[in-house]
Scaffold this motif. Structure first.
Motif, PDB file in Angstrom:
ATOM      1  N   TRP A  21      11.200  -4.982 -16.620  1.00  0.00           N
ATOM      2  CA  TRP A  21      11.892  -3.773 -16.158  1.00  0.00           C
ATOM      3  C   TRP A  21      10.939  -2.594 -16.054  1.00  0.00           C
ATOM      4  O   TRP A  21      11.045  -1.771 -15.150  1.00  0.00           O
ATOM      5  N   ARG A  22       9.985  -2.529 -16.984  1.00  0.00           N
ATOM      6  CA  ARG A  22       9.043  -1.412 -16.973  1.00  0.00           C
ATOM      7  C   ARG A  22       7.758  -1.742 -16.221  1.00  0.00           C
ATOM      8  O   ARG A  22       7.120  -0.855 -15.668  1.00  0.00           O
ATOM      9  N   GLY A  23       7.352  -2.998 -16.169  1.00  0.00           N
ATOM     10  CA  GLY A  23       6.081  -3.351 -15.569  1.00  0.00           C
ATOM     11  C   GLY A  23       6.103  -3.537 -14.069  1.00  0.00           C
ATOM     12  O   GLY A  23       5.099  -3.290 -13.394  1.00  0.00           O
ATOM     13  N   VAL A  24       7.236  -3.963 -13.512  1.00  0.00           N
ATOM     14  CA  VAL A  24       7.325  -4.205 -12.065  1.00  0.00           C
ATOM     15  C   VAL A  24       7.025  -2.943 -11.252  1.00  0.00           C
ATOM     16  O   VAL A  24       6.307  -3.018 -10.247  1.00  0.00           O
ATOM     17  N   PRO A  25       7.544  -1.766 -11.626  1.00  0.00           N
ATOM     18  CA  PRO A  25       7.228  -0.562 -10.838  1.00  0.00           C
ATOM     19  C   PRO A  25       5.740  -0.250 -10.753  1.00  0.00           C
ATOM     20  O   PRO A  25       5.292   0.346  -9.763  1.00  0.00           O
ATOM     21  N   PHE A  26       4.956  -0.635 -11.747  1.00  0.00           N
ATOM     22  CA  PHE A  26       3.514  -0.389 -11.694  1.00  0.00           C
ATOM     23  C   PHE A  26       2.897  -1.100 -10.493  1.00  0.00           C
ATOM     24  O   PHE A  26       2.129  -0.504  -9.726  1.00  0.00           O
ATOM     25  N   PHE A  27       3.231  -2.368 -10.319  1.00  0.00           N
ATOM     26  CA  PHE A  27       2.720  -3.098  -9.164  1.00  0.00           C
ATOM     27  C   PHE A  27       3.291  -2.545  -7.865  1.00  0.00           C
ATOM     28  O   PHE A  27       2.591  -2.447  -6.854  1.00  0.00           O
ATOM     29  N   ALA A  28       4.570  -2.199  -7.880  1.00  0.00           N
ATOM     30  CA  ALA A  28       5.197  -1.684  -6.663  1.00  0.00           C
ATOM     31  C   ALA A  28       4.530  -0.390  -6.206  1.00  0.00           C
ATOM     32  O   ALA A  28       4.298  -0.182  -5.009  1.00  0.00           O
ATOM     33  N   ILE A  29       4.181   0.486  -7.141  1.00  0.00           N
ATOM     34  CA  ILE A  29       3.548   1.762  -6.795  1.00  0.00           C
ATOM     35  C   ILE A  29       2.176   1.530  -6.166  1.00  0.00           C
ATOM     36  O   ILE A  29       1.852   2.083  -5.103  1.00  0.00           O
ATOM     37  N   LEU A  30       1.341   0.719  -6.813  1.00  0.00           N
ATOM     38  CA  LEU A  30      -0.012   0.504  -6.306  1.00  0.00           C
ATOM     39  C   LEU A  30      -0.005  -0.230  -4.971  1.00  0.00           C
ATOM     40  O   LEU A  30      -0.754   0.108  -4.046  1.00  0.00           O
ATOM     41  N   ILE A  31       0.834  -1.242  -4.857  1.00  0.00           N
ATOM     42  CA  ILE A  31       0.869  -2.024  -3.620  1.00  0.00           C
ATOM     43  C   ILE A  31       1.447  -1.199  -2.481  1.00  0.00           C
ATOM     44  O   ILE A  31       0.963  -1.267  -1.338  1.00  0.00           O
ATOM     45  N   LEU A  32       2.486  -0.403  -2.754  1.00  0.00           N
ATOM     46  CA  LEU A  32       3.058   0.443  -1.710  1.00  0.00           C
ATOM     47  C   LEU A  32       2.036   1.459  -1.223  1.00  0.00           C
ATOM     48  O   LEU A  32       1.941   1.723  -0.008  1.00  0.00           O
TER      49      LEU A  32
ATOM     50  N   LEU B 164      15.454   8.033  -2.089  1.00  0.00           N
ATOM     51  CA  LEU B 164      16.216   7.785  -3.314  1.00  0.00           C
ATOM     52  C   LEU B 164      15.934   6.387  -3.849  1.00  0.00           C
ATOM     53  O   LEU B 164      15.797   6.180  -5.060  1.00  0.00           O
ATOM     54  N   GLY B 165      15.833   5.418  -2.933  1.00  0.00           N
ATOM     55  CA  GLY B 165      15.537   4.053  -3.353  1.00  0.00           C
ATOM     56  C   GLY B 165      14.182   3.944  -4.030  1.00  0.00           C
ATOM     57  O   GLY B 165      14.036   3.263  -5.048  1.00  0.00           O
ATOM     58  N   ARG B 166      13.184   4.616  -3.479  1.00  0.00           N
ATOM     59  CA  ARG B 166      11.855   4.600  -4.098  1.00  0.00           C
ATOM     60  C   ARG B 166      11.881   5.245  -5.472  1.00  0.00           C
ATOM     61  O   ARG B 166      11.242   4.758  -6.417  1.00  0.00           O
ATOM     62  N   ALA B 167      12.611   6.347  -5.594  1.00  0.00           N
ATOM     63  CA  ALA B 167      12.685   7.017  -6.890  1.00  0.00           C
ATOM     64  C   ALA B 167      13.329   6.125  -7.945  1.00  0.00           C
ATOM     65  O   ALA B 167      12.878   6.079  -9.098  1.00  0.00           O
ATOM     66  N   MET B 168      14.354   5.382  -7.567  1.00  0.00           N
ATOM     67  CA  MET B 168      15.033   4.485  -8.505  1.00  0.00           C
ATOM     68  C   MET B 168      14.136   3.313  -8.887  1.00  0.00           C
ATOM     69  O   MET B 168      14.137   2.861 -10.034  1.00  0.00           O
ATOM     70  N   VAL B 169      13.366   2.825  -7.932  1.00  0.00           N
ATOM     71  CA  VAL B 169      12.469   1.701  -8.205  1.00  0.00           C
ATOM     72  C   VAL B 169      11.353   2.116  -9.149  1.00  0.00           C
ATOM     73  O   VAL B 169      10.967   1.372 -10.062  1.00  0.00           O
ATOM     74  N   PHE B 170      10.819   3.314  -8.952  1.00  0.00           N
ATOM     75  CA  PHE B 170       9.658   3.742  -9.720  1.00  0.00           C
ATOM     76  C   PHE B 170      10.012   4.408 -11.046  1.00  0.00           C
ATOM     77  O   PHE B 170       9.141   4.593 -11.895  1.00  0.00           O
ATOM     78  N   SER B 171      11.272   4.786 -11.244  1.00  0.00           N
ATOM     79  CA  SER B 171      11.649   5.542 -12.441  1.00  0.00           C
ATOM     80  C   SER B 171      11.390   4.818 -13.760  1.00  0.00           C
ATOM     81  O   SER B 171      11.003   5.478 -14.746  1.00  0.00           O
ATOM     82  N   PRO B 172      11.563   3.489 -13.871  1.00  0.00           N
ATOM     83  CA  PRO B 172      11.284   2.858 -15.171  1.00  0.00           C
ATOM     84  C   PRO B 172       9.851   3.032 -15.646  1.00  0.00           C
ATOM     85  O   PRO B 172       9.605   3.026 -16.864  1.00  0.00           O
ATOM     86  N   TRP B 173       8.901   3.189 -14.719  1.00  0.00           N
ATOM     87  CA  TRP B 173       7.507   3.346 -15.122  1.00  0.00           C
ATOM     88  C   TRP B 173       7.278   4.679 -15.830  1.00  0.00           C
ATOM     89  O   TRP B 173       6.328   4.822 -16.598  1.00  0.00           O
ATOM     90  N   ALA B 174       8.154   5.652 -15.588  1.00  0.00           N
ATOM     91  CA  ALA B 174       8.015   6.962 -16.226  1.00  0.00           C
ATOM     92  C   ALA B 174       8.579   6.987 -17.640  1.00  0.00           C
ATOM     93  O   ALA B 174       8.384   7.957 -18.371  1.00  0.00           O
TER      94      ALA B 174
END
Length: 311
Positions: free
Chosen positions: A184-195, A121-131
């Motif tokens: 708010w929208r750009g941080v998830p992009f880095f989080a997805i690739l780095i994760l 759930l935490g990952r989904a919330m972190v990555f949702s702004p990128w969608a």
């Protein structure tokens, strides 16, 4: 002699048939239609921009249209202060935005890479702004920054600031207000690739480091960070290009204002072409932006040694 002649000669080896070239060319033949279509959709606009950058082209003033040579480029570099202001702000915007997105994205990736209850759930919330689309993101933050119903009103209720304050209309706060909205929208992009890259780091390396007495900081510096090198280089380069060309968010939030302090080079190009109808000069500015991005990308990849082995 007769007996020797009577001995049968061994049969000649069969000739090897030449391998047909068709199977080897088949994959290229299959992708050729799509490749040609992509080349057409990419090459034609690029060539058109280069062509119009050497022209005086304004549909509303056809009597002035014609070949201009390098006059558009000379005007941009020597006579247009707005070009330099927009270029400087674009550089500032890219450096600050990409740097903060990388820092927060790396931190989020390290957090959601840990094992804890509700991690999915935490990952989904972190990555949702990128969608969320860029236009919808802009609309959300326009409402949040509204002086009557947004954040500033609730801050004024608790004694912070005053009623009717608009961060987007104040030259002292508009830059950081826009930065926060794009973070708010750009941080998830880095989080997805780095994760995704963190998942491939062998746990044996960390276990060996713990046996040797390495602290968490040393493990991060000597194991995690070198492993993430290529992912960080690629993500920062892609995001820098996207942020340089960012139009939708800044256009919706500020329109390049107030007083033009948030006008990036792409916004200036859009204003020159759509509002002033000066497509020749806008094409010249686009060409300059293309050369700048190409040069900076090549230098960045060479200096960062992208794809090289980590020592």
């Amino acid at each position: 002699m007769a007996q020797a002649a009577a001995v049968a000669k061994p049969p000649a080896p069969p000739r090897r048939r030449r391998a047909s070239a068709t199977p080897r060319r088949l994959p290229y033949l299959l992708i050729a239609p799509a490749a040609l279509l992509m080349l057409g959709f990419i090459a034609y606009p690029v060539i058109s921009v280069f062509y119009y950058s050497l022209q005086n082209y304004n549909p509303t003033k056809p009597w002035r249209n014609g070949f201009a040579g390098v006059d558009n480029f000379v005007h941009a570099f020597t006579e247009d202060p707005l070009f330099w202001d927009s270029l400087v702000f674009s550089a500032k915007w890219v450096v600050v935005e990409v740097g903060l997105q990388l820092m927060f994205g790396l931190a989020l990736a390290l957090i959601v890479n840990q094992t804890f209850v509700g991690r999915a759930l935490g990952r989904a919330m972190v990555f949702s702004p990128w969608a969320v689309s860029g236009v919808l993101t802009s609309a959300i933050w326009v409402l949040l920054y509204n002086s009557q119903t947004g954040i500033t009103r609730y801050l004024a209720d608790v004694g912070i600031g005053s009623y009717g304050t608009s961060w987007l209309s104040d030259t002292g706060t508009v830059f950081w207000a826009a930065i926060v909205a794009d973070l708010w929208r750009g941080v998830p992009f880095f989080a997805i690739l780095i994760l995704a890259d963190l998942q491939s780091v062998s746990k044996d390396l960390y276990e060996a480091a713990e046996v040797d007495g390495a602290s968490r900081i040393k493990q991060f510096w000597h194991i995690t960070l070198p492993h993430l090198k290529d992912a960080i280089i690629l993500s920062t380069l892609l995001r820098a290009v996207w942020e340089f060309n960012n139009v939708d968010l800044l256009y919706t939030l500020t329109g390049g204002g107030p007083a033009g302090v948030t006008t990036t080079l792409p916004l200036y190009v859009a204003s020159t072409s759509v509002e002033s109808h000066n497509f020749g000069y806008a094409s010249a500015l686009t060409t300059v932006a293309f050369v700048i991005l190409l040069f900076c990308s090549i230098v960045y990849l060479r200096l960062s040694k992208f794809g090289g082995e980590n020592k």
